[in-house]
Enzyme design. Structure first.
Site, PDB file in Angstrom:
ATOM      1  N   SER A  33     -59.894  19.828 -39.973  1.00  0.00           N
ATOM      2  CA  SER A  33     -60.410  21.028 -40.638  1.00  0.00           C
ATOM      3  C   SER A  33     -59.446  21.488 -41.739  1.00  0.00           C
ATOM      4  CB  SER A  33     -60.677  22.108 -39.587  1.00  0.00           C
ATOM      5  OG  SER A  33     -61.484  23.137 -40.098  1.00  0.00           O
ATOM      6  N   ASP A 121     -71.605  19.015 -37.115  1.00  0.00           N
ATOM      7  CA  ASP A 121     -70.528  19.968 -37.409  1.00  0.00           C
ATOM      8  C   ASP A 121     -71.154  21.247 -37.952  1.00  0.00           C
ATOM      9  OD1 ASP A 121     -68.367  21.426 -38.540  1.00  0.00           O
ATOM     10  OD2 ASP A 121     -67.254  19.579 -38.895  1.00  0.00           O
ATOM     11  N   HIS A 159     -67.698  20.451 -34.562  1.00  0.00           N
ATOM     12  CA  HIS A 159     -66.521  20.584 -35.426  1.00  0.00           C
ATOM     13  C   HIS A 159     -65.216  20.270 -34.687  1.00  0.00           C
ATOM     14  CE1 HIS A 159     -64.212  22.040 -38.830  1.00  0.00           C
ATOM     15  NE2 HIS A 159     -63.515  22.813 -38.018  1.00  0.00           N
TER      16      HIS A 159
END
Length: 173
Positions: A33, A121, A159
């Protein structure tokens, strides 16, 4: 205060510490991320300023740059239509010196690059990971060094759970 350059400096200090203790072991940068921008920054800086390549970069749930990420995350969807969204949200990160331009960084990297993104995600859209892959693929002289692996929604990795996939170690090798 946290800053983009501070994060990058910290990663390089950690790299130096690990390198001094790891012998000839491979060292890779793995970012998830927000960390994907930090990983590409550090890999680029290492390459450009020291003439050293990290052994590989793995980007899990990446984005192209922080502006694109903020413009595409679901939480901002309702605000995108409001006047001033770009100035108040998107431009504020630039004013704070936060760019995390992975899309620019991958254009100059030469180390192996692996991009991982789950199709389900819900934080960073997979289209950003795919766009980053396309940018890298176009820039790399040796196209075989760039890989993009997507994970189908039925795995439920979203995610945060790509690292829980039992097949991941084999995929990273």
């Amino acid at each position: 205060r946290p800053s983009e350059s501070g994060f990058t400096t910290d990663v390089l200090a950690l790299y130096d510490w690990v390198k001094a203790r790891s012998g000839n072991s491979s060292i890779l940068f793995w970012g998830h991320s927000l960390g994907t921008g930090i990983a590409t920054n550090a890999a680029r800086k290492l390459q450009e300023e020291r003439g050293v390549q990290v052994d590989a970069v793995v980007l899990e749930s990446p984005y192209t740059n922080i502006r694109d990420a903020a413009a595409n995350i679901p939480i901002t969807k309702i605000y995108r239509q409001l006047p001033g969204f770009e100035y108040l949200i998107l431009d504020s990160m630039a004013r704070a010196g936060m760019f995390f331009c992975s899309d620019e960084n991958v254009k100059v990297l030469d180390c192996p690059l692996l991009i991982l993104h789950a199709e389900d995600d819900g934080v960073l859209p997979p289209k950003l990971g795919h766009k980053l892959y396309e940018t890298a693929l176009e820039a790399y002289k040796d196209k075989s060094k760039v890989k993009f692996i997507t994970f189908p929604p039925e795995l439920g990795l979203g995610h945060d759970y790509i690292s829980f996939n039992p097949e991941l170690p084999a995929l990273v090798k």
